[in-house]
Design an enzyme around this catalytic site. Structure first.
Site, PDB file in Angstrom:
ATOM      1  N   PRO A   9      65.186 -35.820 -62.461  1.00 13.96           N
ATOM      2  CG  PRO A   9      67.355 -35.493 -63.205  1.00 13.96           C
ATOM      3  CD  PRO A   9      65.948 -35.557 -63.681  1.00 13.96           C
ATOM      4  CG  ASN A  10      68.572 -35.282 -57.710  1.00 13.65           C
ATOM      5  OD1 ASN A  10      68.851 -36.270 -57.034  1.00 13.65           O
ATOM      6  ND2 ASN A  10      69.382 -34.800 -58.634  1.00 13.65           N
ATOM      7  NE  ARG A  17      67.507 -31.338 -55.054  1.00 12.07           N
ATOM      8  CZ  ARG A  17      67.198 -31.119 -56.307  1.00 12.07           C
ATOM      9  NH1 ARG A  17      66.064 -31.572 -56.795  1.00 12.07           N
ATOM     10  NH2 ARG A  17      68.022 -30.464 -57.087  1.00 12.07           N
ATOM     11  CE1 TYR A  22      64.853 -27.029 -56.220  1.00 10.09           C
ATOM     12  CE2 TYR A  22      66.336 -27.985 -54.582  1.00 10.09           C
ATOM     13  CZ  TYR A  22      66.112 -27.438 -55.834  1.00 10.09           C
ATOM     14  OH  TYR A  22      67.165 -27.302 -56.692  1.00 10.09           O
ATOM     15  CG  ASN A  72      60.791 -29.456 -62.078  1.00  8.96           C
ATOM     16  OD1 ASN A  72      61.894 -29.301 -62.579  1.00  8.96           O
ATOM     17  ND2 ASN A  72      60.509 -29.093 -60.837  1.00  8.96           N
ATOM     18  CB  ALA A  75      70.102 -30.828 -62.917  1.00  8.52           C
ATOM     19  CG  ASP A  85      66.862 -32.542 -80.015  1.00  6.98           C
ATOM     20  OD1 ASP A  85      66.674 -31.306 -79.997  1.00  6.98           O
ATOM     21  OD2 ASP A  85      67.925 -33.062 -80.401  1.00  6.98           O
ATOM     22  CD  GLU A  96      62.013 -24.991 -68.601  1.00 15.95           C
ATOM     23  OE1 GLU A  96      61.906 -24.436 -69.720  1.00 15.95           O
ATOM     24  OE2 GLU A  96      63.078 -25.023 -67.956  1.00 15.95           O
ATOM     25  CG  HIS A  98      62.497 -24.829 -63.281  1.00 18.01           C
ATOM     26  ND1 HIS A  98      63.309 -25.939 -63.335  1.00 18.01           N
ATOM     27  CD2 HIS A  98      62.422 -24.342 -64.537  1.00 18.01           C
ATOM     28  CE1 HIS A  98      63.722 -26.112 -64.588  1.00 18.01           C
ATOM     29  NE2 HIS A  98      63.195 -25.157 -65.337  1.00 18.01           N
ATOM     30  CB  SER A 100      63.935 -23.060 -56.902  1.00 18.96           C
ATOM     31  OG  SER A 100      64.643 -23.566 -58.023  1.00 18.96           O
ATOM     32  NE  ARG A 105      68.445 -22.586 -56.556  1.00 18.46           N
ATOM     33  CZ  ARG A 105      68.299 -23.913 -56.645  1.00 18.46           C
ATOM     34  NH1 ARG A 105      67.307 -24.432 -57.350  1.00 18.46           N
ATOM     35  NH2 ARG A 105      69.153 -24.709 -56.028  1.00 18.46           N
ATOM     36  NE  ARG A 109      70.823 -24.581 -58.892  1.00 16.55           N
ATOM     37  CZ  ARG A 109      70.919 -25.896 -58.740  1.00 16.55           C
ATOM     38  NH1 ARG A 109      70.194 -26.708 -59.471  1.00 16.55           N
ATOM     39  NH2 ARG A 109      71.753 -26.415 -57.866  1.00 16.55           N
TER      40      ARG A 109
HETATM   41  C1  DQA Z   1      64.571 -27.413 -60.277  1.00 14.40           C
HETATM   42  C2  DQA Z   1      65.723 -26.425 -60.509  1.00 14.40           C
HETATM   43  C3  DQA Z   1      66.947 -27.146 -61.061  1.00 14.40           C
HETATM   44  O1  DQA Z   1      68.008 -26.224 -61.232  1.00 14.40           O
HETATM   45  C4  DQA Z   1      67.407 -28.227 -60.098  1.00 14.40           C
HETATM   46  O2  DQA Z   1      68.498 -28.928 -60.643  1.00 14.40           O
HETATM   47  C5  DQA Z   1      66.296 -29.161 -59.737  1.00 14.40           C
HETATM   48  C6  DQA Z   1      64.999 -28.587 -59.422  1.00 14.40           C
HETATM   49  C7  DQA Z   1      63.390 -26.732 -59.574  1.00 14.40           C
HETATM   50  O3  DQA Z   1      62.310 -27.327 -59.558  1.00 14.40           O
HETATM   51  O4  DQA Z   1      63.531 -25.631 -59.024  1.00 14.40           O
HETATM   52  O5  DQA Z   1      66.486 -30.365 -59.615  1.00 14.40           O
HETATM   53  O6  DQA Z   1      64.116 -27.883 -61.527  1.00 14.40           O
END
Ligand code: DQA
Length: 142
Positions: A9-10, A17, A22, A72, A75, A85, A96, A98, A100, A105, A109
């Site tokens: 998401p996002n 954003r 980011y 990625n 959140a 799972d 995994e 990210h 950031s 942070r 997170r």
């Molecule tokens: C994120 C870090 C997460 O804490 C955040 O909610 C995101 C982006 C990152 O790519 O840094 O949506 O996964």
């Protein structure tokens, strides 16, 4: 064998954003960079982005264990036991990522419930983290 770059998401909103966190590239621009690099390496990479937990789980469940995952989770990394799972059941290599540095942070997170079921975590290197994740998977598959 395919590598799947999954974004939660996002992440479709990056660029707009909080660019100081980011980066200024849009989601489409990040995908373009990854595509360009993977084409130069003759790799088959598939992209999936969703703002919905169940869709991400369905996607992971649909993948054969011969493939690899760079994810990625956005959140969801911090609280989705269901995505955790689903990833645990997938037996191929998984990384995994990210954009950031989640350890630099807000406190919530700094904890990821996903990390334990992944081979490793790349955090804070921006879009380049996806490339490093893919490279790792290629190495383990050799
Ligand atoms: C994120 C870090 C997460 O804490 C955040 O909610 C995101 C982006 C990152 O790519 O840094 O949506 O996964």
């Amino acid at each position: 064998m395919k590598i799947h770059v999954i974004n939660g998401p996002n992440l479709n909103m990056v660029g707009k954003r909080d660019p100081s966190i980011y980066g200024s590239l849009s989601y489409a621009e990040i995908i373009e960079k990854i595509k360009k690099w993977s084409n130069s390496q003759n790799l088959e990479v598939e992209f999936f982005q969703s703002n919905h937990e169940g869709e991400i789980i369905d996607y992971i469940q649909s993948l054969p264990d011969e493939d690899g995952i760079v994810i990625n989770p956005g959140a969801y990394a911090h609280y989705s036991y269901s995505i955790r799972d689903a990833l645990e059941t997938f037996k191929g290599p998984k990384v995994e990522v990210h954009l950031s540095n989640i350890f630099k942070r807000e406190e919530f997170r700094a904890r990821s419930v996903i990390s334990r079921v992944c081979d490793g975590v790349i955090s804070g290197l921006g879009w380049y983290g996806y490339i490093l994740g893919i490279e790792y998977i290629m190495e383990t598959k050799k």
